[in-house]
Design a protein around this motif. Sequence first.
Motif, PDB file in Angstrom:
ATOM      1  N   UNK A   6       0.823  -1.216   0.000  1.00 20.53           N
ATOM      2  CA  UNK A   6       0.000   0.000   0.000  1.00 20.53           C
ATOM      3  C   UNK A   6       0.855   1.263   0.000  1.00 20.53           C
ATOM      4  N   UNK A   7       2.171   1.102   0.173  1.00 26.49           N
ATOM      5  CA  UNK A   7       3.087   2.244   0.244  1.00 26.49           C
ATOM      6  C   UNK A   7       4.246   1.998  -0.710  1.00 26.49           C
ATOM      7  N   UNK A   8       3.983   2.101  -2.025  1.00 25.30           N
ATOM      8  CA  UNK A   8       5.005   1.695  -3.009  1.00 25.30           C
ATOM      9  C   UNK A   8       6.293   2.514  -2.946  1.00 25.30           C
ATOM     10  N   UNK A   9       6.197   3.832  -2.768  1.00 25.81           N
ATOM     11  CA  UNK A   9       7.408   4.654  -2.713  1.00 25.81           C
ATOM     12  C   UNK A   9       8.230   4.302  -1.479  1.00 25.81           C
ATOM     13  N   UNK A  10       7.551   4.099  -0.356  1.00 24.16           N
ATOM     14  CA  UNK A  10       8.239   3.712   0.866  1.00 24.16           C
ATOM     15  C   UNK A  10       8.854   2.326   0.722  1.00 24.16           C
ATOM     16  N   UNK A  11       8.143   1.426   0.058  1.00 13.07           N
ATOM     17  CA  UNK A  11       8.669   0.078  -0.146  1.00 13.07           C
ATOM     18  C   UNK A  11       9.971   0.108  -0.933  1.00 13.07           C
ATOM     19  N   UNK A  12      10.023   0.973  -1.959  1.00  9.75           N
ATOM     20  CA  UNK A  12      11.249   1.084  -2.750  1.00  9.75           C
ATOM     21  C   UNK A  12      12.398   1.620  -1.902  1.00  9.75           C
ATOM     22  N   UNK A  13      12.105   2.610  -1.054  1.00 14.00           N
ATOM     23  CA  UNK A  13      13.146   3.173  -0.190  1.00 14.00           C
ATOM     24  C   UNK A  13      13.652   2.124   0.792  1.00 14.00           C
ATOM     25  N   UNK A  14      12.743   1.332   1.360  1.00 17.03           N
ATOM     26  CA  UNK A  14      13.144   0.298   2.305  1.00 17.03           C
ATOM     27  C   UNK A  14      13.953  -0.795   1.620  1.00 17.03           C
ATOM     28  N   UNK A  15      13.527  -1.170   0.399  1.00 19.70           N
ATOM     29  CA  UNK A  15      14.242  -2.213  -0.338  1.00 19.70           C
ATOM     30  C   UNK A  15      15.651  -1.767  -0.688  1.00 19.70           C
ATOM     31  N   UNK A  16      15.845  -0.449  -0.821  1.00 24.36           N
ATOM     32  CA  UNK A  16      17.160   0.098  -1.156  1.00 24.36           C
ATOM     33  C   UNK A  16      18.032   0.298   0.075  1.00 24.36           C
ATOM     34  N   UNK A  17      17.517  -0.052   1.239  1.00 29.03           N
ATOM     35  CA  UNK A  17      18.323   0.038   2.458  1.00 29.03           C
ATOM     36  C   UNK A  17      18.008   1.220   3.348  1.00 29.03           C
ATOM     37  N   UNK A  18      17.008   2.018   2.990  1.00 32.42           N
ATOM     38  CA  UNK A  18      16.634   3.148   3.827  1.00 32.42           C
ATOM     39  C   UNK A  18      15.992   2.695   5.121  1.00 32.42           C
ATOM     40  N   UNK A  19      16.195   3.468   6.194  1.00 35.17           N
ATOM     41  CA  UNK A  19      15.640   3.131   7.502  1.00 35.17           C
ATOM     42  C   UNK A  19      15.007   4.378   8.098  1.00 35.17           C
ATOM     43  N   UNK A  20      13.696   4.550   7.939  1.00 35.75           N
ATOM     44  CA  UNK A  20      13.057   5.756   8.484  1.00 35.75           C
ATOM     45  C   UNK A  20      13.007   5.744  10.005  1.00 35.75           C
ATOM     46  N   UNK A  21      12.997   6.953  10.583  1.00 30.15           N
ATOM     47  CA  UNK A  21      12.867   7.136  12.029  1.00 30.15           C
ATOM     48  C   UNK A  21      13.973   6.452  12.816  1.00 30.15           C
ATOM     49  N   UNK A  22      15.163   6.389  12.235  1.00 28.99           N
ATOM     50  CA  UNK A  22      16.277   5.724  12.911  1.00 28.99           C
ATOM     51  C   UNK A  22      17.301   6.695  13.467  1.00 28.99           C
ATOM     52  N   UNK A  23      17.182   7.966  13.131  1.00 29.31           N
ATOM     53  CA  UNK A  23      18.187   8.939  13.555  1.00 29.31           C
ATOM     54  C   UNK A  23      19.269   9.162  12.518  1.00 29.31           C
ATOM     55  N   UNK A  24      19.281   8.329  11.452  1.00 23.83           N
ATOM     56  CA  UNK A  24      20.307   8.466  10.419  1.00 23.83           C
ATOM     57  C   UNK A  24      20.294   9.818   9.717  1.00 23.83           C
ATOM     58  N   UNK A  25      19.163  10.529   9.642  1.00 20.97           N
ATOM     59  CA  UNK A  25      19.162  11.826   8.930  1.00 20.97           C
ATOM     60  C   UNK A  25      20.085  12.871   9.523  1.00 20.97           C
ATOM     61  N   UNK A  26      20.616  12.666  10.724  1.00 23.94           N
ATOM     62  CA  UNK A  26      21.458  13.703  11.327  1.00 23.94           C
ATOM     63  C   UNK A  26      22.608  14.066  10.406  1.00 23.94           C
ATOM     64  N   UNK A  27      23.372  13.075   9.983  1.00 30.63           N
ATOM     65  CA  UNK A  27      24.530  13.339   9.137  1.00 30.63           C
ATOM     66  C   UNK A  27      24.112  13.853   7.772  1.00 30.63           C
ATOM     67  N   UNK A  28      23.100  13.229   7.184  1.00 28.52           N
ATOM     68  CA  UNK A  28      22.655  13.640   5.847  1.00 28.52           C
ATOM     69  C   UNK A  28      22.171  15.086   5.860  1.00 28.52           C
ATOM     70  N   UNK A  29      21.301  15.401   6.808  1.00 29.50           N
ATOM     71  CA  UNK A  29      20.761  16.753   6.874  1.00 29.50           C
ATOM     72  C   UNK A  29      21.831  17.786   7.176  1.00 29.50           C
ATOM     73  N   UNK A  30      22.747  17.448   8.069  1.00 32.95           N
ATOM     74  CA  UNK A  30      23.821  18.384   8.410  1.00 32.95           C
ATOM     75  C   UNK A  30      24.686  18.674   7.191  1.00 32.95           C
ATOM     76  N   UNK A  31      25.053  17.638   6.440  1.00 35.53           N
ATOM     77  CA  UNK A  31      25.889  17.844   5.261  1.00 35.53           C
ATOM     78  C   UNK A  31      25.184  18.711   4.224  1.00 35.53           C
ATOM     79  N   UNK A  32      23.880  18.499   4.012  1.00 35.10           N
ATOM     80  CA  UNK A  32      23.159  19.312   3.031  1.00 35.10           C
ATOM     81  C   UNK A  32      23.068  20.766   3.509  1.00 35.10           C
TER      82      UNK A  32
END
Length: 265
Positions: A225-251
């Motif tokens: 029911x969440x195709x875009x999210x499914x693609x992100x998860x299949x590619x190794x993405x992990x939502x709500x994990x805290x990982x955005x700290x480094x990504x957001x800071x660099x951007x």
Amino acid sequence: MTDPLTASTPLERALALLWGRDTRGSRGPARGLTLDRIVEAAIEVAEREGPAAMSLRRVAARLGVGVASLYTYVPGRAELEALMLDAVAIGRTLPHEWPGDWRAKLTALAHDDWREIRRHPWVLELGAAEQVPGPNMLRWLDSALRIFDCTGLSEPEKLSAIETVDAYVRGLGRLRGPGADRPVPGAGPAAAYGTATGAAAESASESEDTRERDQVLGRLVDFDDYPALSRALAAGGTPYSGAPFEFGLERLLDGIEQLVLRRSA
């Protein structure tokens, strides 16, 4: 000099206490009690029991004195909170003293800020109100602005850059919630002066929590029911994990760097 015990407003009283440091320890009964010790005890209460539990009565109990004794040093909770925030506003070294260019120092500043709010999560709650700047806060801000010396940024741009990075770190801290037992993720430049430690322990802890959460979600949720999210998860993405700290800071730093390049062109 304004007397903090007779000033007319909480703001004026807090500022008088913060900046009238020569009055510390000059009042009250001779029981080894000082304003600095009161602030230290208040921080201990906030860190052990949470900011909601912090009151002059609770602090007095921790110090083994009557609450009336504290009122000879600090008029009320609002003034005590201002002193607490200023007490943790600065570390052993200042941002402009850290190694590297402006970007390395600003990266280290963000990591240092992140580490401190994870170590002192009560800061986010007490700091939500209007800031009452004390000596430590202003010394830290003055040092942070010096990071941008020779970058070509205007003075207002320097201030906006610092406040934007600080707002990003604190915003993510509020989103993630309390975590005093979890230090900053990733060593980064801050490791050069000992402000980022324990990343491996945090990573292991979060991995365990994330795996458990994802296993439960896998049983409860039809991700078709969440195709875009499914693609992100299949590619190794992990939502709500805290990982955005480094990504957001660099951007965020990429954007500031583009401004620096334009100003120096």
